[in-house]
Design an enzyme around this catalytic site. Structure first.
Site, PDB file in Angstrom:
ATOM      1  N   SER A 139      30.068  90.644  29.632  1.00  0.00           N
ATOM      2  CA  SER A 139      29.138  91.014  30.694  1.00  0.00           C
ATOM      3  C   SER A 139      27.947  91.849  30.248  1.00  0.00           C
ATOM      4  O   SER A 139      27.059  92.126  31.057  1.00  0.00           O
ATOM      5  CB  SER A 139      29.891  91.759  31.799  1.00  0.00           C
ATOM      6  OG  SER A 139      30.670  90.848  32.548  1.00  0.00           O
ATOM      7  N   GLY A 152      31.509  94.837  28.441  1.00  0.00           N
ATOM      8  CA  GLY A 152      31.699  93.402  28.530  1.00  0.00           C
ATOM      9  C   GLY A 152      33.061  92.999  28.018  1.00  0.00           C
ATOM     10  O   GLY A 152      33.538  93.519  26.998  1.00  0.00           O
TER      11      GLY A 152
END
Length: 379
Positions: free
Chosen positions: A89, A339
């Site tokens: 992410s 992420g």
């Protein structure tokens, strides 16, 4: 923030002898003694069960890097400071930056309804793109259901039996959005906050509609090439990691026990503009330093990006437009993003002035304390 947080969890497990590897190795750097707490934190992550860790820092003393554990549990090869890895992410900050550049050029407005650019796409079970703005996509206040929370999607792509049958599937962004549209919204637009990967699938689709080029091309043209991010790529459907890189490992289960599987090769189209990118620690540091110092956005757009809402359920954090503001225990604010994707957990942050930055990656998704690495470096 990970693609599938129910599966990608950090917890404490006992390090098995199969994962034992070489001791911590660090390259020489000016001021290296100031990173002793960071060293201890990455060593602790390996002791907790992460196969290997790589971390990089840029501060007033220059650059510093360290590794711990192994990059390959079969051969015992160590991790490298130059490893390229899936950043999950962290992709979202790149996507948000491109959309804000387009706003600065007068080509979009953050107050545009999603339907202006993607007519009829956000419809179904109470979703309505006419009442959701681009800003709501970027700060996760849209209420749009997160497609990765769909149970069938999770079984197919994140649990062992499904993953090994479907790891090379190609999914179009429209298919990912369609999964979300099969569920009710989490809340009415603008009334709360919930992290939804669907928001950034839609943001990538908007970039393509506005520019006529895939979001990946815009990231490459606007960010990767100007900043000379030689270790950064948007792989699309490419299933391998470029070298140098380590292997990535997952339990492929909603448990931290049991065997670990090599999940290095996969088709990242299941994450698309919500989390498909690959980078390395040096590039991530360069990107976030450039972003926070105003090299990629005009002052007005950077201010918009740093205007946060409460990240419900995430203590001491606010969420801006693809950018998180985290307050550490010592009071230091760091800006960046986390992420997670199969076998890979990452964090990249910098102080607001861009003078002190860190990027770190774990090559296992079931153990280790990423927050402790940040605390060690900045506190």
């Amino acid at each position: 923030m990970s693609v599938r947080t129910a599966v990608v969890g950090a917890t404490v497990v006992v390090l098995s002898s199969a994962l034992a590897g070489p001791a911590l190795a660090a390259g020489p750097a000016q001021g290296a003694d100031g990173h002793a707490a960071t060293r201890r934190a990455i060593e602790a992550a390996v002791a907790d069960g992460v196969p290997g860790v790589t971390a990089g820092v840029r501060d007033a003393h220059g650059t510093w890097s360290a590794t711990a554990g192994v990059g390959d549990t079969r051969t015992g090869a160590p991790r490298s400071a130059a490893d390229r890895y899936r950043v999950g992410s962290i992709t979202k900050t790149f996507v948000a930056t491109v959309l804000l550049q387009l706003e600065a050029e007068g080509r979009v407005s953050l107050d545009d309804p999603v339907d202006t650019w993607l007519p009829g796409v956000v419809r179904g079970h109470g979703h309505d793109g006419r009442g959701i703005t681009l800003r709501m996509l970027l700060n996760h206040t849209s209420g749009i259901y997160d497609y990765t929370a769909d149970e069938a999607f999770g079984r197919t792509y994140f649990l062992k039996d499904g993953f090994f049958r479907h790891r090379y599937d190609t999914l179009a962004p429209s298919e990912l959005v369609a999964i979300a549209m099969g569920h009710r919204p989490d809340f009415a637009p603008g009334t709360s906050w919930n992290y939804s990967n669907t928001n950034y699938i839609l943001a990538g689709m908007v970039i393509e509609r506005v520019t006529g080029r895939p979001y990946a091309e815009e990231i490459d043209r606007r960010i990767v090439r100007p900043l000379k991010l030689t270790g950064t790529s948007v792989p699309g459907t490419r299933v391998s990691l470029p070298r140098p890189s380590s292997r990535a490992y997952s339990k492929l289960a909603q448990t931290t026990t049991g065997p670990s599987y090599d999940v290095t090769r996969l088709n990242p189209s299941i994450a698309s503009s919500a989390g498909e990118m690959i980078s390395d620690s040096s590039d991530l540091i360069r990107f976030y330093r450039a972003l926070l110092r105003g090299d990629l956005l005009p002052a007005r757009q950077l201010k918009e990006m740093k205007t946060t809402v409460e990240a419900v359920g995430t203590p001491n954090a606010g969420y801006g437009l693809g950018l998180m503001d985290r307050t550490l225990s010592c009071g230091v604010h760091v800006w960046g993003h986390d992420g997670g994707i199969h076998g890979s957990g990452s964090s990249a942050v910098t102080t607001a002035d861009g003078r002190h930055a860190l990027a770190v990656n774990f090559n296992g998704d079931w153990a280790g304390n990423m927050e402790a690495v940040l605390e060690g470096e900045f506190c």
